[in-house]
Design a protein around this motif. Structure first.
Motif, PDB file in Angstrom:
ATOM      1  N   ARG A 248      -4.510   6.903  -1.853  1.00  0.00           N
ATOM      2  CA  ARG A 248      -3.978   5.685  -1.241  1.00  0.00           C
ATOM      3  C   ARG A 248      -4.394   4.488  -2.098  1.00  0.00           C
ATOM      4  NH1 ARG A 248      -2.243   4.720   3.833  1.00  0.00           N
ATOM      5  NH2 ARG A 248      -3.022   6.780   4.453  1.00  0.00           N
TER       6      ARG A 248
ATOM      7  N   THR B  30      -3.023   0.207  -3.603  1.00  0.00           N
ATOM      8  CA  THR B  30      -2.074  -0.910  -3.683  1.00  0.00           C
ATOM      9  C   THR B  30      -1.774  -1.248  -5.145  1.00  0.00           C
ATOM     10  OG1 THR B  30      -3.914  -2.477  -3.490  1.00  0.00           O
ATOM     11  CG2 THR B  30      -2.733  -1.915  -1.465  1.00  0.00           C
TER      12      THR B  30
ATOM     13  N   GLU C 245       0.847  -1.193   0.000  1.00  0.00           N
ATOM     14  CA  GLU C 245       0.000   0.000   0.000  1.00  0.00           C
ATOM     15  C   GLU C 245       0.885   1.247   0.000  1.00  0.00           C
ATOM     16  OE1 GLU C 245      -4.006   0.737   2.250  1.00  0.00           O
ATOM     17  OE2 GLU C 245      -2.360   1.370   3.541  1.00  0.00           O
ATOM     18  N   GLN C 246       0.467   2.243  -0.749  1.00  0.00           N
ATOM     19  CA  GLN C 246       1.210   3.499  -0.804  1.00  0.00           C
ATOM     20  C   GLN C 246       0.262   4.660  -1.085  1.00  0.00           C
ATOM     21  OE1 GLN C 246       3.654   3.918  -4.485  1.00  0.00           O
ATOM     22  NE2 GLN C 246       2.881   1.886  -5.035  1.00  0.00           N
TER      23      GLN C 246
END
Length: 227
Positions: A129, A131, A92-93
């Motif tokens: 946000r 993935t 996740e980022q």
């Protein structure tokens, strides 16, 4: 001249001396002709040599237990399965997404040139946000229902279309995305614009160098050829 007489005691003394000399003389040597042979003097040794059979020169060896035991294996008792590691997903980022819109009549000055003398221009969204970046990027493109992109002068050829992102897959350097729904375009020039917006947005999100788009299970070129 008168010879002295010899007494009886003198005679007896001489005889006694002769007898003593015979008792203390050197002992007679032991007879050799009648000595028993050594082999018969030790019957035990002779019996032993004849009772025991002669040992073979190469004694036979009974087969050992190791002859039936399989050789040890070099593999561990509980080997770890080999092969390709299982993909567990992207981490996740939070980052900005890249979405492409059209600069009409730009002739490739601001970005890649597409049909009708237009250019594709990359824009950035607010931080998001995620993935898997492909889904959010295509989703942001399809969610924009405005033709004009702010005051940038860029145009969104997909603003009237009703499309939904279903999924995507990356194979080598090619990203493939799957959509469902219907295109609603404003004219012939919107066909290359809509296609290029989807393909370049998918490539920017995945890092691929080529893209394929399927709509309702059909290639996008086939679907747009009817427009």
């Amino acid at each position: 001249m008168t010879r002295p007489g010899v007494s009886a005691f003198s005679v007896l003394g001489v005889c006694a001396l002769i007898g003593l000399a015979g008792c203390f003389g050197p002992p007679a040597p032991a007879p050799t002709g009648t000595a028993a042979p050594t082999s018969t003097a030790s019957p035990t040794a002779s019996a032993t040599s004849t009772a025991s059979p002669t040992a073979p020169s190469s004694p036979s060896v009974a087969p050992t237990a190791t002859a039936t035991v399989p050789p040890p294996s070099s593999a561990p008792a509980d080997p770890t399965p080999t092969g390709e590691p299982t993909f567990t997903g992207f981490p996740e980022q939070v980052a900005r997404l890249t979405v492409y819109y059209v600069a009409i009549g730009d002739n490739g000055v601001s970005g890649p040139m597409i049909g009708c003398g237009d250019s594709l221009v990359a824009t950035s969204t607010a931080p998001v946000r995620f993935t898997d970046q492909v889904g959010p990027s295509i989703g942001a493109l399809l969610a924009n229902k405005s033709r004009d992109v702010g005051l940038s002068g860029l145009v969104n050829a997909l603003y009237q279309s009703d499309l939904t992102y279903l999924g995507g897959e990356l194979a080598g350097s090619t990203i493939t995305i799957y959509l469902s729904g219907q295109f609603m375009l404003g004219g012939v020039c919107d066909v290359p614009r809509a296609k290029a917006q989807l393909e370049y947005t998918a490539m920017a999100a995945s890092g691929a160098t080529s893209a394929e788009v399927f709509v309702n299970g059909r290639p996008i070129d086939e679907v747009l050829s009817l427009k």
